[in-house]
Design a protein around this motif. Structure first.
Motif, PDB file in Angstrom:
ATOM      1  N   MET A  82     -23.121  18.993 -61.724  1.00 22.22           N
ATOM      2  CA  MET A  82     -23.205  17.456 -61.830  1.00 22.22           C
ATOM      3  C   MET A  82     -23.995  16.678 -60.653  1.00 22.22           C
ATOM      4  SD  MET A  82     -22.680  18.076 -65.136  1.00 22.22           S
ATOM      5  CE  MET A  82     -23.107  16.676 -65.672  1.00 22.22           C
ATOM      6  N   ARG A 127     -18.471  23.029 -61.737  1.00 21.12           N
ATOM      7  CA  ARG A 127     -19.099  21.763 -62.503  1.00 21.12           C
ATOM      8  C   ARG A 127     -19.229  20.728 -61.750  1.00 21.12           C
ATOM      9  NH1 ARG A 127     -16.463  19.481 -66.816  1.00 21.12           N
ATOM     10  NH2 ARG A 127     -14.486  20.513 -66.434  1.00 21.12           N
ATOM     11  N   VAL A 166     -22.545  14.069 -71.814  1.00 22.54           N
ATOM     12  CA  VAL A 166     -21.433  13.993 -72.774  1.00 22.54           C
ATOM     13  C   VAL A 166     -21.819  13.368 -74.190  1.00 22.54           C
ATOM     14  CG1 VAL A 166     -19.411  13.635 -71.137  1.00 22.54           C
ATOM     15  CG2 VAL A 166     -20.566  11.575 -72.266  1.00 22.54           C
ATOM     16  N   GLN A 171     -12.919  13.704 -78.929  1.00 23.81           N
ATOM     17  CA  GLN A 171     -13.864  14.597 -78.950  1.00 23.81           C
ATOM     18  C   GLN A 171     -14.176  15.156 -80.264  1.00 23.81           C
ATOM     19  OE1 GLN A 171     -13.592  17.321 -75.412  1.00 23.81           O
ATOM     20  NE2 GLN A 171     -11.741  16.395 -75.273  1.00 23.81           N
ATOM     21  N   VAL A 184     -14.352  15.419 -66.975  1.00 23.28           N
ATOM     22  CA  VAL A 184     -15.669  15.511 -66.676  1.00 23.28           C
ATOM     23  C   VAL A 184     -15.731  15.034 -65.084  1.00 23.28           C
ATOM     24  CG1 VAL A 184     -17.858  14.181 -66.995  1.00 23.28           C
ATOM     25  CG2 VAL A 184     -16.154  14.750 -68.811  1.00 23.28           C
ATOM     26  N   GLY A 205     -18.619  20.817 -72.904  1.00 23.74           N
ATOM     27  CA  GLY A 205     -17.528  20.756 -73.883  1.00 23.74           C
ATOM     28  C   GLY A 205     -17.404  21.726 -74.835  1.00 23.74           C
ATOM     29  N   THR A 263     -23.835  12.317 -67.501  1.00 26.42           N
ATOM     30  CA  THR A 263     -22.601  13.216 -67.640  1.00 26.42           C
ATOM     31  C   THR A 263     -22.826  14.136 -68.744  1.00 26.42           C
ATOM     32  OG1 THR A 263     -21.798  11.333 -69.284  1.00 26.42           O
ATOM     33  CG2 THR A 263     -20.996  11.211 -66.867  1.00 26.42           C
ATOM     34  N   ALA A 266     -19.489  22.673 -69.306  1.00 28.52           N
ATOM     35  CA  ALA A 266     -19.977  21.279 -68.882  1.00 28.52           C
ATOM     36  C   ALA A 266     -20.251  20.388 -70.212  1.00 28.52           C
ATOM     37  CB  ALA A 266     -21.008  21.412 -68.016  1.00 28.52           C
TER      38      ALA A 266
END
Length: 346
Positions: free
Chosen positions: A326, A322, A189, A214, A226, A302, A187, A300
């Motif tokens: 991904m 996205r 993230v 976040q 996401v 953030g 992901t 992607a």
């Protein structure tokens, strides 16, 4: 209008003071009221830096993540400025005082020193807003005295994107740590949203990260969607039996898995790279192998794209683009595919 006791004021000083206040009267001002005003101003300018810093921090809590409870905003001042200048009236602090306070860390802890200087500048602006007589250029002058910083900011070590597939394959034990790292890679993230992932945040193939967890300003950070690749959805299903209290990746005792747990796994393997570095791995893959448009790749991750006006007119979050990215990233991670991805810029 009295000028003081004859025991304390000489005749010469009394004559000079008398002439000074006669001049005030000649300008049409009341000498006694003017003296009282100056006394109040002098008293006001005796506010010490510690009080101003605390007041400035309080006034900014609403703009800080979790009301600044982590203390990251205030800690550079608390550790490196206030011990030396906290008891000094803010109106008396100049660039030399600031230079002397931050010189010990200016090169050795460059990023911390920069933050301390920035926070100090905010404190001076806050003092000026309160009506105090401060030098708003003091921090800039102090930077000139300190000179250019030698220390370069050290970025989090990242694994080259070409090597991510091999590392991903090695995370095969099916443990919480392995599954968390796999989903983190897929992901791209940050660690905190992943560690605090709750089952209700996932709706089909979309994981919605609440704005408050976040990175960024709490009241200005919207929820972030996401897209989950098929591989990422499979990892979520594998992790569900471990869930506790709604969290997908709980710790052994209570709460959720820590960032240090994932970092230690990589450290034990003798790796320099760390979990956060997989975001860089993904971004490099986007640029070098997938030709992903800049705005799609940054979204992607953030990241905030463009200025406030541009963001106001751009309504899309590139979710569908996205989703494609991904899925291809997952193919690269799982199978090491080097197939180029070309997307049309919209």
């Amino acid at each position: 209008m009295g000028l003081g006791s004859v025991r304390d004021v000489s005749l010469k000083e009394a004559r000079a003071e008398a002439e000074r206040w006669r001049g005030v009267a000649r300008r049409g001002q009341d000498p006694i009221k003017e003296r009282q005003r100056l006394a109040r101003e002098a008293e006001r300018n005796m506010y010490i830096l510690k009080d101003i810093a605390e007041d400035a921090f309080e006034s900014r809590k609403a703009d800080l993540k979790e009301d600044g409870k982590a203390g990251r905003w205030f800690s550079p001042l608390k550790l490196y400025v206030l011990p030396k200048l906290g008891a000094v009236p803010v109106s008396q602090i100049d660039q030399q005082d600031i230079r002397d306070a931050l010189r010990p860390i200016w090169h050795t802890k460059a990023d911390t020193a920069r933050k301390a200087m920035n926070r100090l500048g905010i404190c001076f602006q806050h003092a000026a807003a309160l009506g105090l007589d401060v030098d708003l250029q003091a921090t800039e002058k102090a930077k000139a005295l300190l000179g250019r910083q030698k220390h370069k900011v050290q970025h989090v070590p990242a694994l080259p994107w070409q090597e991510v597939s091999e590392f991903y394959a090695s995370l095969s034990d099916g443990t919480i740590t392995h599954l968390a790292l796999r989903l983190l890679i897929l992901t791209a993230v940050r660690s905190k949203p992943l560690r605090f992932l709750r089952l209700e945040q996932i709706n089909g193939s979309v994981w919605t990260i609440p704005g408050e967890i976040q990175k960024g300003l709490r009241d200005r950070t919207p929820d972030f969607a996401v897209p989950l690749s098929a591989e990422a959805q499979a990892i979520v299903e594998q992790a569900k039996p471990f869930s506790r209290d709604g969290y997908l990746f709980p710790s052994v005792r209570r709460g959720v898995i820590s960032d240090a747990t994932m970092s230690r796994l990589m450290e034990r393997r003798g790796m320099e790279a760390r979990p956060h570095g997989f975001r860089s791995s993904f971004r490099d893959w986007c640029a070098e192998a997938a030709a992903v448009p800049h705005e799609v790749a940054e979204t992607a991750l953030g990241h905030v794209i463009g200025g406030s006006v541009e963001r106001a007119y751009r309504r899309t979050d590139y979710l569908e683009q996205r989703r494609v990215v991904m899925e291809r990233w997952a193919e690269q991670v799982v199978g090491g595919s080097s197939e180029l991805l070309h997307m049309v810029r919209q």
